[in-house]
Design a protein around this motif. Structure first.
Motif, mmCIF file in Angstrom:
data_model
loop_
_atom_site.group_PDB
_atom_site.id
_atom_site.type_symbol
_atom_site.label_atom_id
_atom_site.label_comp_id
_atom_site.label_asym_id
_atom_site.label_seq_id
_atom_site.Cartn_x
_atom_site.Cartn_y
_atom_site.Cartn_z
ATOM 1 N N LEU A 157 23.070 -3.279 2.129
ATOM 2 C CA LEU A 157 22.901 -2.957 0.713
ATOM 3 C C LEU A 157 23.086 -4.211 -0.145
ATOM 4 O O LEU A 157 22.336 -4.447 -1.086
ATOM 5 C CB LEU A 157 23.876 -1.866 0.292
ATOM 6 N N TYR A 158 24.076 -5.016 0.191
ATOM 7 C CA TYR A 158 24.318 -6.270 -0.533
ATOM 8 C C TYR A 158 23.095 -7.186 -0.425
ATOM 9 O O TYR A 158 22.636 -7.743 -1.422
ATOM 10 C CB TYR A 158 25.567 -6.959 0.023
ATOM 11 N N LYS A 159 22.563 -7.331 0.772
ATOM 12 C CA LYS A 159 21.397 -8.194 0.983
ATOM 13 C C LYS A 159 20.187 -7.689 0.206
ATOM 14 O O LYS A 159 19.475 -8.464 -0.431
ATOM 15 C CB LYS A 159 21.066 -8.293 2.473
ATOM 16 N N ARG A 160 19.971 -6.397 0.244
ATOM 17 C CA ARG A 160 18.837 -5.821 -0.471
ATOM 18 C C ARG A 160 19.008 -5.937 -1.976
ATOM 19 O O ARG A 160 18.043 -6.140 -2.704
ATOM 20 C CB ARG A 160 18.639 -4.373 -0.050
ATOM 21 N N SER A 161 20.243 -5.812 -2.452
ATOM 22 C CA SER A 161 20.472 -5.919 -3.894
ATOM 23 C C SER A 161 20.243 -7.341 -4.392
ATOM 24 O O SER A 161 19.747 -7.539 -5.501
ATOM 25 C CB SER A 161 21.873 -5.444 -4.274
ATOM 26 N N LEU A 162 20.574 -8.337 -3.581
ATOM 27 C CA LEU A 162 20.273 -9.716 -3.956
ATOM 28 C C LEU A 162 18.765 -9.914 -4.091
ATOM 29 O O LEU A 162 18.289 -10.494 -5.069
ATOM 30 C CB LEU A 162 20.815 -10.703 -2.912
ATOM 31 N N ALA A 163 18.023 -9.429 -3.118
ATOM 32 C CA ALA A 163 16.566 -9.576 -3.148
ATOM 33 C C ALA A 163 15.953 -8.783 -4.297
ATOM 34 O O ALA A 163 14.942 -9.191 -4.877
ATOM 35 C CB ALA A 163 15.965 -9.137 -1.812
ATOM 36 N N ALA A 164 16.574 -7.681 -4.669
ATOM 37 C CA ALA A 164 16.039 -6.846 -5.747
ATOM 38 C C ALA A 164 16.106 -7.536 -7.102
ATOM 39 O O ALA A 164 15.361 -7.168 -8.017
ATOM 40 C CB ALA A 164 16.783 -5.514 -5.794
ATOM 41 N N THR A 165 16.959 -8.538 -7.235
ATOM 42 C CA THR A 165 17.042 -9.247 -8.512
ATOM 43 C C THR A 165 15.745 -9.978 -8.838
ATOM 44 O O THR A 165 15.496 -10.302 -9.990
ATOM 45 C CB THR A 165 18.219 -10.248 -8.538
ATOM 46 N N CYS A 166 14.923 -10.211 -7.857
ATOM 47 C CA CYS A 166 13.645 -10.904 -8.057
ATOM 48 C C CYS A 166 12.555 -9.958 -8.561
ATOM 49 O O CYS A 166 11.512 -10.402 -9.047
ATOM 50 C CB CYS A 166 13.182 -11.558 -6.756
ATOM 51 N N ALA A 167 12.775 -8.662 -8.437
ATOM 52 C CA ALA A 167 11.742 -7.667 -8.730
ATOM 53 C C ALA A 167 11.340 -7.620 -10.200
ATOM 54 O O ALA A 167 10.195 -7.293 -10.506
ATOM 55 C CB ALA A 167 12.193 -6.284 -8.266
ATOM 56 N N ASN A 168 12.248 -7.925 -11.109
ATOM 57 C CA ASN A 168 11.894 -7.867 -12.528
ATOM 58 C C ASN A 168 10.706 -8.762 -12.852
ATOM 59 O O ASN A 168 9.854 -8.388 -13.657
ATOM 60 C CB ASN A 168 13.084 -8.267 -13.408
ATOM 61 N N CYS A 169 10.652 -9.925 -12.254
ATOM 62 C CA CYS A 169 9.564 -10.867 -12.537
ATOM 63 C C CYS A 169 8.471 -10.844 -11.469
ATOM 64 O O CYS A 169 7.292 -10.959 -11.781
ATOM 65 C CB CYS A 169 10.106 -12.285 -12.658
ATOM 66 N N HIS A 170 8.876 -10.728 -10.220
ATOM 67 C CA HIS A 170 7.931 -10.864 -9.106
ATOM 68 C C HIS A 170 7.503 -9.541 -8.502
ATOM 69 O O HIS A 170 6.730 -9.525 -7.545
ATOM 70 C CB HIS A 170 8.528 -11.766 -8.015
ATOM 71 N N GLY A 171 8.006 -8.433 -9.016
ATOM 72 C CA GLY A 171 7.618 -7.123 -8.519
ATOM 73 C C GLY A 171 8.373 -6.739 -7.263
ATOM 74 O O GLY A 171 9.034 -7.559 -6.628
ATOM 75 N N THR A 172 8.271 -5.480 -6.919
ATOM 76 C CA THR A 172 8.938 -4.966 -5.735
ATOM 77 C C THR A 172 8.440 -5.686 -4.499
ATOM 78 O O THR A 172 7.248 -5.812 -4.283
ATOM 79 C CB THR A 172 8.686 -3.452 -5.597
ATOM 80 N N ASP A 173 9.360 -6.174 -3.712
ATOM 81 C CA ASP A 173 9.056 -6.910 -2.480
ATOM 82 C C ASP A 173 8.164 -8.121 -2.718
ATOM 83 O O ASP A 173 7.434 -8.548 -1.835
ATOM 84 C CB ASP A 173 8.427 -5.992 -1.433
ATOM 85 N N GLY A 174 8.197 -8.679 -3.940
ATOM 86 C CA GLY A 174 7.436 -9.891 -4.235
ATOM 87 C C GLY A 174 5.940 -9.695 -4.344
ATOM 88 O O GLY A 174 5.183 -10.665 -4.342
ATOM 89 N N LYS A 175 5.494 -8.444 -4.453
ATOM 90 C CA LYS A 175 4.058 -8.154 -4.475
ATOM 91 C C LYS A 175 3.434 -8.345 -5.851
ATOM 92 O O LYS A 175 2.252 -8.126 -6.033
ATOM 93 C CB LYS A 175 3.803 -6.731 -3.976
#
Length: 109
Positions: A33-51
């Motif tokens: 959950l910690y790892k996924r939450s770190l990656a989720a911080t990118c979603a605001n600008c780069h979208g879900t899963d960087g897409k």
């Protein structure tokens, strides 16, 4: 040992064993959950899963490997790569956190 004490001992042993197993499972879940939450911080600008976000104007990062992504993140952090907001954001993470983000979002080879 008398037989009448055997059943409570076995039940207690089983419960202790299950509690240890569920604690381990919780620790693994919390780490993931910690790892996924770190990656989720990118979603605001780069979208879900960087897409990407439609008409967002941000680079798509889902095509980068983990190594490429980590290289870019470290370049932003060190100032070797310029950007509008990414240098500021990258400086807010430890190198370990940047590695986690790159491993979560980067393409596996």
């Amino acid at each position: 040992m008398q037989v009448k004490y055997l059943k409570p001992i076995l039940v207690t042993s089983a419960l202790i064993g299950l509690s240890q197993w569920s604690g381990l499972s919780f620790a693994q879940s919390a780490d993931q959950l910690y790892k996924r939450s770190l990656a989720a911080t990118c979603a605001n600008c780069h979208g879900t899963d960087g897409k990407g976000v439609v008409d967002g104007g941000m680079p798509l990062i889902n095509t980068l490997t983990s190594e490429q992504m980590l290289t870019q993140l470290k370049a932003f952090k060190s100032g070797a790569r310029e950007g509008t907001i990414m240098p500021q954001l990258a400086k807010g993470y430890t190198d370990e956190q940047l590695t986690t983000i790159a491993n979560q979002l980067g393409k596996k080879q």
